[in-house]
Every structure is written in C-alpha cells, then in structure tokens.
Design an enzyme around this catalytic site. Structure first.
Site, PDB file in Angstrom:
ATOM      1  N   CYS A 118       0.831  -1.188   0.062  1.00 50.04           N
ATOM      2  CA  CYS A 118       0.279   0.077  -0.009  1.00 50.04           C
ATOM      3  C   CYS A 118       0.773   1.387  -0.023  1.00 50.04           C
ATOM      4  CB  CYS A 118      -0.697  -0.105   1.250  1.00 50.04           C
ATOM      5  SG  CYS A 118      -1.607   1.682   1.309  1.00 50.04           S
ATOM      6  N   CYS A 122      -3.769   7.305  -1.801  1.00 51.65           N
ATOM      7  CA  CYS A 122      -5.273   7.398  -2.450  1.00 51.65           C
ATOM      8  C   CYS A 122      -6.150   7.740  -1.658  1.00 51.65           C
ATOM      9  CB  CYS A 122      -5.388   6.187  -3.116  1.00 51.65           C
ATOM     10  SG  CYS A 122      -4.074   5.051  -3.739  1.00 51.65           S
ATOM     11  N   THR A 209      -4.392   5.199   7.197  1.00 54.93           N
ATOM     12  CA  THR A 209      -3.309   4.668   6.222  1.00 54.93           C
ATOM     13  C   THR A 209      -2.390   5.951   6.066  1.00 54.93           C
ATOM     14  OG1 THR A 209      -4.919   3.405   4.935  1.00 54.93           O
ATOM     15  CG2 THR A 209      -3.198   4.134   3.995  1.00 54.93           C
ATOM     16  N   GLU A 275      -0.198   1.974   9.058  1.00 51.13           N
ATOM     17  CA  GLU A 275      -1.595   2.326   9.702  1.00 51.13           C
ATOM     18  C   GLU A 275      -1.186   2.858  11.009  1.00 51.13           C
ATOM     19  OE1 GLU A 275      -1.313  -0.952   8.106  1.00 51.13           O
ATOM     20  OE2 GLU A 275      -2.217  -0.175   6.454  1.00 51.13           O
ATOM     21  N   HIS A 310     -13.122   5.847  -3.436  1.00 51.31           N
ATOM     22  CA  HIS A 310     -12.256   5.052  -2.797  1.00 51.31           C
ATOM     23  C   HIS A 310     -12.211   3.587  -3.241  1.00 51.31           C
ATOM     24  CE1 HIS A 310      -8.596   4.766  -0.915  1.00 51.31           C
ATOM     25  NE2 HIS A 310      -8.962   4.097  -0.020  1.00 51.31           N
ATOM     26  N   TYR A 314      -9.316   0.639  -5.130  1.00 56.03           N
ATOM     27  CA  TYR A 314      -8.634  -0.577  -4.742  1.00 56.03           C
ATOM     28  C   TYR A 314      -8.161  -1.538  -5.829  1.00 56.03           C
ATOM     29  CZ  TYR A 314      -8.780  -0.200   0.069  1.00 56.03           C
ATOM     30  OH  TYR A 314      -8.160   0.324   1.437  1.00 56.03           O
ATOM     31  N   GLU A 464      -6.136  -5.492   4.216  1.00 58.20           N
ATOM     32  CA  GLU A 464      -6.550  -4.401   3.888  1.00 58.20           C
ATOM     33  C   GLU A 464      -7.588  -4.302   2.807  1.00 58.20           C
ATOM     34  OE1 GLU A 464      -3.633  -1.616   1.869  1.00 58.20           O
ATOM     35  OE2 GLU A 464      -4.203  -0.260   3.571  1.00 58.20           O
TER      36      GLU A 464
HETATM   37 FE1  SF4 Z   1      -3.270   1.800  -0.159  1.00 60.07          FE
HETATM   38 FE2  SF4 Z   1      -5.688   2.533  -0.476  1.00 60.07          FE
HETATM   39 FE3  SF4 Z   1      -4.163   3.392  -2.261  1.00 60.07          FE
HETATM   40 FE4  SF4 Z   1      -4.698   0.843  -2.339  1.00 60.07          FE
HETATM   41  S1  SF4 Z   1      -6.056   2.614  -2.757  1.00 60.07           S
HETATM   42  S2  SF4 Z   1      -2.591   1.599  -2.278  1.00 60.07           S
HETATM   43  S3  SF4 Z   1      -5.066   0.447   0.124  1.00 60.07           S
HETATM   44  S4  SF4 Z   1      -3.997   3.833  -0.134  1.00 60.07           S
END
Ligand code: SF4
Length: 504
Positions: A118, A122, A209, A275, A310, A314, A464
């Site tokens: 990760c 994002c 995160t 985290e 979001h 992923y 995650e």
């Molecule tokens: Fe990390 Fe979320 Fe970006 Fe994936 S979408 S790399 S889990 S911050």
C-alpha cells in the site's frame, strides 16, 4: 494583531503553510518528513526520528515512489491543474473528466507493481475530489463559503506537492449507539470549542493509512449523522505537526524482521505500508481550514461519495496481483515445474481473477457522471463491485501462489543460517532447485510470496483488501440499494408475457 501571531495555541492558516516548500522528488519528500517534532509511539516508546526507524522507513519509501513515478512517467502520474495552471502530481489532481479517473486507476496499478504494498496516498487523493463537490453542495444549501476555502487550500497543496492523509474511521465505541449517545463522547471526533479564529476538535482516527507519512490530515465524519450529532459533523484540515496530535503505530506481522541483520528474510525490504491510530487532543483548526461545521445532513453524502471514489481505487491491488502472478511463475520455474499444464492453468486462473478486479474498476471510471460542482464521480455500483471483488480474489490468488511455492515457503531457515559456516553448505546442498538457478533467487522469491501472503505486506494485499474502504457487508448493502430488482422483474415479466408491458 498580526495574522501570524493570533494566539500561541491558535496557529493561523498562513503560519501553518509557511513551514512548507515545494517537493519534487522522492528524496525531497523524505527530507520534508524530518525534524517535525511529532509524537509518534512504537513499542511503547516515542520515536525520536521516525524517518530513520527500520520498521517505519519502508512505508516512507513506498510513498516516496509516488513522487519518483511523477518524474519518471509524467504522462501517467501528473496532470494539468486548472487551479494553479501547472502540472501537478496526479495524487493531488481534482478529477475533471472520466479519463482522469481512468488514468488514476492505471497509475495505481503501476504503483502496486513497483512497490508490492500500500503506497498510502490514494485516500487523500479521493478526499480531494470528494471535498470539491461536498463544499460546493453545502454552500449551495446553506450559503456558507467552504468551497472558496477548499480551493485556497488546494492551491497551496498542489503548489507544495504535499501528501494529504484521510482521517475518516472513528473508534466508534459501542456500535449500537450514535455518536452523541456514546458513554465517552470522544469515540467520534467532535468540536469541543469554537473561538473567534477557529475550532478545537477532540477524538481519534483509527488505522489511518499513511497517517504519520502525510503532511496534512483531512478529518471527516465516518457515518451518517442526525440532528443530535451536530458537533460531530466536522471536516477540517490539520498539519501533522499541529499541537495536540499523537500517533500510535500499528504493528504488522513479521515487522521486527526489519530490525534484524540481512535483507532477504524481509521478503520486500524496500517497501511496506503504514497504519496508525491518530489521537486529536483538542487540536485547533483555523476557520480557513474548516470545511464543514454542523451541516450534519451532508455527512451521509460525504461518506457515500468517498466510498465510491475509494472503492474503485482498490484497483491498486491488481498491481500487487501482477507481482503475485510473477512471483508464482518465477518460483515454479526455479522449482523446475513451469512446463506442467496444471501450473500454467493456475497462472491463468490468477490472471483471470486479477483482471476481473481491474475491469470493474476501469469500467466504474469510464461510467463516471458529472456532479453539480463540475467534477466527475465514478459509477457507484461498479465501484462497489470492484471493491467486493477485492475482498475475495487476492485471497484466492494468494492461495494459488502458495500452492505453487510449496511448503518450503514456511519452513525455509533464516538468512543467517545460509551464511553460517556450519549450516550454510548443508542448506545450499539440500535446498537447491533447478541446477542453473542460484539458491538465493529461490530464497528471495519464497520470502516475497511469504511477505505478501503471510507476512508484513499481507496487511496490504489481504486484510486491507478485506476491510479497507469498508468491509464486505458495506459493499453488499450498497449493491442491494442500487440493484433495482423491480425494474429487472419487469424485463422478465415482459418477456414471459406477464403484466401490462406484454399486453396480456
Ligand atoms: Fe493503499 Fe488504498 Fe492506495 Fe490501495 S487504494 S494503495 S489500499 S491507499
């Protein structure tokens, strides 16, 4: 009174920005995190300089890659900002078209391929777009001026190329109770005081995160709120070095391997996730950085827009999936079984699962619709389908990778054993695979698969994937809300000759 000297505890917006200067490279980014004087705790002790801590550094390296990729591949990882009329890192770009969302997904996959973990930027990226439309909508309903504040903040954010972290998940306490009904009001972040210059907030944001690796944190409500929860309806922007913040680092499986000598047993020595529990103890936010204060009816809209953006983000896990497919193919080759038909078939299955995730994310971006503020939001149903695929497929991909790796993945002796004069020769003799493949390659590949399926980066690839951006049930609820079964029943009834449309 000078704007820079309002009150010792009430630091002005201007003063907060005065500590930043534009960041270009990953190296600049790493330097920008030094000497911030923050309170970060790991193993019960305050960490003097987190940048140099061997457990923390891999997570910083992963985020630094978001800067280096922008330099190496600007078409992929930068975009033109109309706000400052200049190219900006795509992680700070406000979504202006469906193509921006598609490019975001492609960049996230690439970042996953490069880091295998990760890369933490994002949630902030998605928050940037959510706050554009949300502040616009609140202003339209209430005559407030949040949108101008947002634009002013984003001008600074883009010009300085900062990392924005998203502080969304509250500890929630007794989950059967609303925020205002909790025995301890701090279980949800809330406003404790309002002054002439701003507000004070108290509470915590859980498993955040890249919490410490950010420069600024956007705090937002975590769920829908009612009239009794007005003080909990708060959105604000806080620099990581603001007074009153404490960071408590989350542990990851096998994290202490980073403190041992050697680099092989870590599996992925360069990159890791992060985290943290971030505690806000009456933290001041000047008015300029408050983007919601009391408009509780917008909390639900904010959460649903955030999850829509979001959940499609992923797609990052497909980059990690690419690494898994590659690792499984490589270990099969090192073991001498790469020509077996069942091995080839397992690689096809892993690829099929990985590309299924990618296709739902990309489709969600292509189907984006424009919002009132002018920006675009990806298709909610397909974003939820993408994230729901992510809650399952990486587990099956991991199972297949472990299948191809063989049991040695979890019985392989340590790197130090291979270096020992006594045990080293024995291990090199008995653990040799295909004759022309160095034993160290086999060691390294097995450790990488272990790292991503059982070790430190299994946090990023598996757990995650399951819980980040909402656990599986959260997506099922959204899918159910939008699946419109009644309309689909009519299609069927029509063809079956039942009801009005059929004319029977
Ligand atoms: Fe990390 Fe979320 Fe970006 Fe994936 S979408 S790399 S889990 S911050």
């Amino acid at each position: 009174m000078n704007a820079l000297h309002v009150h010792p505890h009430e630091e002005s917006a201007e003063r907060r920005w005065s500590r930043f200067k534009p960041i270009r490279s990953g190296e600049d980014y790493i330097s920008s995190l030094r000497n911030r004087g923050t309170d970060l705790y790991l193993f019960g002790e305050k960490v003097a300089e987190p940048v140099d801590h061997p457990i923390i550094r891999p997570s910083i390296n992963a985020l630094a890659m978001t800067y280096d990729l922008a330099l190496e591949d600007p078409d992929l990882a930068t975009a033109h900002s109309e706000l400052i009329d200049a190219p900006v890192n795509r992680f700070l770009h406000i979504v202006g078209s469906p193509n921006d969302l598609v490019m975001k997904n492609r960049m996230q996959r690439r970042m996953g391929q490069l880091t295998g973990t990760c890369f933490q930027r994002c949630a902030g990226l998605d928050t940037v777009s959510v706050l554009h439309s949300l502040t616009w909508d609140i202003d339209a309903a209430h005559g407030t001026s949040y949108h101008q504040r947002y634009l002013e903040f984003m001008r600074h954010a883009q010009a300085n190329n900062i990392v924005i972290g998203a502080g969304m998940t509250d500890p929630k306490g007794d989950r059967s109770k609303r925020p205002s009904e909790q025995a301890d009001p701090d279980m949800f972040m809330h406003v404790t005081r309002r002054t002439e210059h701003g507000i004070y907030v108290r509470g915590a944001k859980a498993h955040m995160t890249g919490g410490w690796n950010s420069h600024w944190i956007a705090v937002m409500p975590t769920m829908n709120l009612g009239p009794g929860d007005k003080d909990y309806a708060v959105v604000g922007l806080v620099p990581v070095d603001a007074a009153g913040l404490t960071f408590i680092y989350g542990r990851q499986s096998c994290d202490t391997r980073a403190m041992e000598s050697g680099k092989i047993d870590q599996g992925n020595a360069r990159f890791g996730g992060q985290e943290a529990l971030v505690v806000f103890d009456d933290v001041f936010i000047p008015h300029e950085h408050v983007l919601m204060d009391g408009e509780y009816t917008f909390a639900q809209l904010m959460v649903s827009r955030f999850t829509s953006y979001h959940r499609a983000s992923y797609v990052c896990k497909t980059g990690l999936g690419d690494v898994m497919v590659g690792a499984a193919a490589a270990i099969a080759e090192y073991n001498g079984v790469d020509q077996a038909s069942h091995v080839k078939d397992k690689l096809v299955e892993m690829t099929h699962l990985n590309e299924t995730i990618y296709s739902s994310a990309i489709a969600s971006s292509h189907e984006a619709k424009q919002l009132a503020s002018g920006i675009f939001m990806n298709d909610e149903m397909l974003a939820n389908v993408c994230k729901h695929n992510v809650t399952r497929f990486p587990y099956e991909i991991s199972r297949l990778a472990q299948d191809l790796a063989g049991g040695l993945m979890v019985t392989l002796p340590s790197e130090q054993e291979f270096e020992s004069e006594v045990t080293g020769p024995i291990l090199r003799k008995y653990l040799q695979g295909r004759a022309n493949v160095p034993i160290e390659h086999r060691q390294r590949m097995l450790r990488l698969i272990e790292n991503m399926t059982l070790g430190r980066n299994a946090v990023g690839y598996l757990t995650e994937s399951l819980h980040g951006a909402g656990s599986p049930q959260a997506q099922r609820i959204q899918i159910q809300r939008q699946m419109d079964v009644e309309k689909k029943k009519k299609y069927a009834q029509n063809l079956a000759g039942i009801g009005e449309e059929s004319g029977n």
